[in-house]
Design an enzyme around this catalytic site. Structure first.
Site, PDB file in Angstrom:
ATOM      1  CB  SER A 119      35.687  45.207   7.805  1.00 21.84           C
ATOM      2  OG  SER A 119      35.114  45.510   6.351  1.00 21.84           O
ATOM      3  CG  HIS A 140      40.086  47.423   4.409  1.00 26.66           C
ATOM      4  ND1 HIS A 140      40.491  47.520   6.414  1.00 26.66           N
ATOM      5  CD2 HIS A 140      39.341  47.610   4.818  1.00 26.66           C
ATOM      6  CE1 HIS A 140      39.304  47.820   6.894  1.00 26.66           C
ATOM      7  NE2 HIS A 140      38.529  48.443   5.765  1.00 26.66           N
ATOM      8  CD  GLU A 152      44.289  48.384   8.249  1.00 29.45           C
ATOM      9  OE1 GLU A 152      43.062  48.042   7.996  1.00 29.45           O
ATOM     10  OE2 GLU A 152      44.489  48.195   9.511  1.00 29.45           O
ATOM     11  CG  ASN A 190      36.641  48.080  10.635  1.00 31.76           C
ATOM     12  OD1 ASN A 190      36.970  49.650  10.882  1.00 31.76           O
ATOM     13  ND2 ASN A 190      37.183  47.754   9.487  1.00 31.76           N
TER      14      ASN A 190
HETATM   15  N1  LIG Z   1      30.595  49.714   4.387  1.00 31.65           N
HETATM   16  C1  LIG Z   1      31.730  49.910   4.794  1.00 31.65           C
HETATM   17  O1  LIG Z   1      32.289  51.306   5.497  1.00 31.65           O
HETATM   18  C2  LIG Z   1      33.720  49.202   4.371  1.00 31.65           C
HETATM   19  C3  LIG Z   1      35.231  49.776   4.351  1.00 31.65           C
HETATM   20  C4  LIG Z   1      35.313  48.759   3.915  1.00 31.65           C
HETATM   21  C5  LIG Z   1      35.443  47.930   3.141  1.00 31.65           C
HETATM   22  N2  LIG Z   1      34.217  46.996   3.699  1.00 31.65           N
HETATM   23  C6  LIG Z   1      34.010  45.750   3.522  1.00 31.65           C
HETATM   24  O2  LIG Z   1      33.771  45.242   1.839  1.00 31.65           O
HETATM   25  C7  LIG Z   1      32.866  44.577   1.677  1.00 31.65           C
HETATM   26  C8  LIG Z   1      31.388  44.720   1.706  1.00 31.65           C
HETATM   27  O3  LIG Z   1      31.101  46.051   1.667  1.00 31.65           O
HETATM   28  P1  LIG Z   1      29.614  46.642   1.664  1.00 31.65           P
HETATM   29  O4  LIG Z   1      30.219  47.979   2.337  1.00 31.65           O
HETATM   30  O5  LIG Z   1      30.447  47.402  -0.160  1.00 31.65           O
HETATM   31  O6  LIG Z   1      28.988  46.108   1.289  1.00 31.65           O
HETATM   32  P2  LIG Z   1      27.210  46.362   0.785  1.00 31.65           P
HETATM   33  O7  LIG Z   1      26.003  45.286   1.393  1.00 31.65           O
HETATM   34  O8  LIG Z   1      26.839  47.486   0.464  1.00 31.65           O
HETATM   35  O9  LIG Z   1      27.292  45.414  -0.811  1.00 31.65           O
HETATM   36  C9  LIG Z   1      28.155  43.795  -1.029  1.00 31.65           C
HETATM   37  C10 LIG Z   1      27.167  43.448  -1.639  1.00 31.65           C
HETATM   38  O10 LIG Z   1      28.291  41.571  -1.873  1.00 31.65           O
HETATM   39  C11 LIG Z   1      27.263  41.136  -2.671  1.00 31.65           C
HETATM   40  N3  LIG Z   1      27.455  40.070  -2.679  1.00 31.65           N
HETATM   41  C12 LIG Z   1      26.649  39.281  -1.829  1.00 31.65           C
HETATM   42  N4  LIG Z   1      27.145  37.302  -1.552  1.00 31.65           N
HETATM   43  C13 LIG Z   1      28.022  37.618  -2.945  1.00 31.65           C
HETATM   44  C14 LIG Z   1      28.921  36.805  -3.761  1.00 31.65           C
HETATM   45  N5  LIG Z   1      28.745  35.149  -3.483  1.00 31.65           N
HETATM   46  N6  LIG Z   1      29.547  36.813  -5.003  1.00 31.65           N
HETATM   47  C15 LIG Z   1      29.618  38.058  -5.500  1.00 31.65           C
HETATM   48  N7  LIG Z   1      29.193  39.733  -4.734  1.00 31.65           N
HETATM   49  C16 LIG Z   1      27.650  39.290  -3.859  1.00 31.65           C
HETATM   50  C17 LIG Z   1      26.039  41.760  -2.533  1.00 31.65           C
HETATM   51  O11 LIG Z   1      25.300  41.692  -3.485  1.00 31.65           O
HETATM   52  C18 LIG Z   1      27.115  42.921  -2.585  1.00 31.65           C
HETATM   53  O12 LIG Z   1      25.885  43.756  -3.602  1.00 31.65           O
HETATM   54  C19 LIG Z   1      33.295  43.619   2.914  1.00 31.65           C
HETATM   55  O13 LIG Z   1      33.540  43.291   3.064  1.00 31.65           O
HETATM   56  C20 LIG Z   1      33.210  44.959   3.639  1.00 31.65           C
HETATM   57  O14 LIG Z   1      33.058  44.061   5.643  1.00 31.65           O
HETATM   58  C21 LIG Z   1      33.314  47.835   3.929  1.00 31.65           C
END
Ligand SMILES: NC(=O)c1ccc[n+]([C@@H]2O[C@H](COP(=O)([O-])OP(=O)(O)OC[C@H]3O[C@@H](n4cnc5c(N)ncnc54)[C@H](O)[C@@H]3O)[C@@H](O)[C@H]2O)c1
Length: 285
Positions: A119, A140, A152, A190
């Protein structure tokens, strides 16, 4: 390496959404996570969403099975060797992402594209841990992935045109709209969204209004589809905090300091919808 195979790293709310739209577009998809439990939850989430779509008449029932069969849970990064595109969607922490990219660099073919769904974290810094920074790019997606149109696309300093073109073409095949931005903290989405959410948390922290009032004002007054505190719960308060920290550090400007209340909620494990409690309380995890 196969040009119909994508690997998604991280099976949380974003990773499972990305895996779903890739499978829906006809790709074979590996979905990897360090946690087996998260992989199972991710697969269940996808199946629930697909079944719901079929029940609403938005897709034939037999498509649900075909899409589901294109998804393979993975417990090994070695599977990345088969993919032309790897999309990393693990937790928003630079140390975790760097470690993943370093390992992916060793396991992928020279032409494979290494994309991050980060993000806010700098793509150029992530790329620096690999031997092929020209293959590294930001891709993104927005939350919820199956619904939101935007992707993005962030070019790092060394990202090649070939890598950029592959990601744009794939995003279009997923029926998304890719928009190019350059590599600055928080990119565009963001850099603009998260300070607004942080300000809403400050308003709550300072007692300016109740949480419901803050959200209602932004919904009815600014025509936002949801209020900033409900949106923070949807995104995940941990992710919101990590993004604010990246903006704060990246720009060195105190206008981006995370609200102490946001920090406190995260340290209490109140991460929003995904844990059942954030600013609001939710029925299921
Ligand atoms: N939540 C949102 O609205 C959003 C929107 C766009 C981008 N993002 C980005 O997407 C990414 C994930 O966010 P999310 O909301 O899905 O989080 P989440 O907490 O739902 O999921 C994160 C996952 O990463 C896993 N993980 C941790 N360490 C790991 C590793 N070493 N190898 C593989 N998997 C691993 C965890 O077990 C978990 O399942 C982040 O970078 C976040 O910034 C999030």
């Amino acid at each position: 390496m196969r040009d119909d195979t994508i690997m998604v790293i991280g099976a949380g709310q974003m990773g499972s959404g990305i895996a779903q739209v890739c499978a829906q577009a006809g790709y074979s998809v590996y979905m990897y996570d360090v946690s087996e439990d998260q992989i199972q939850k991710g697969m269940n989430r996808i199946s629930d969403r697909l079944v719901k779509q079929a029940e609403k008449g938005k897709m034939p029932h037999h498509d649900v099975k075909d899409i589901y069969l294109r998804l393979s849970p993975s417990d090994s990064l070695n599977d990345a060797g088969e993919a032309f595109l790897i999309i990393e969607a693990a937790v928003e922490r630079m140390d975790v992402k760097k470690d993943i990219f370093k390992r992916l660099d060793e396991k992928t073919k020279d032409k494979a594209v290494l994309a991050s769904n980060t993000s806010s974290l700098p793509i150029t810094e992530l790329a620096s841990v690999t031997k092929k920074p020209q293959n590294v790019i930001g891709m993104h997606f927005m939350n919820p992935v199956p619904v939101m149109q935007l992707v993005e696309v962030i070019r790092g300093l060394e990202t090649s045109d070939q890598t950029f073109d592959t990601v744009v073409a794939t995003a279009e095949k997923l029926k998304k709209v890719p928009v190019e931005v350059h590599d600055f903290p928080g990119f565009i989405s963001n850099r603009i969204l998260m300070p607004m959410i942080n300000e809403a948390v400050f308003a709550l922290y300072e007692g300016v209004a109740e949480k419901e009032s803050i959200d209602t004002i932004m919904k009815l007054g600014m025509n936002h589809p949801m209020g900033p505190l409900a949106l923070a719960d949807l995104i995940g308060l941990d992710t919101c905090l990590y993004i604010m920290e990246t903006l704060h550090k990246g720009f060195g400007d105190d206008k981006y300091r995370p609200c102490p209340l946001l920090r406190q909620y995260v340290s209490a494990g109140r991460l929003g919808k995904k844990t059942g409690k954030g600013f609001y309380t939710y029925d299921s995890k």
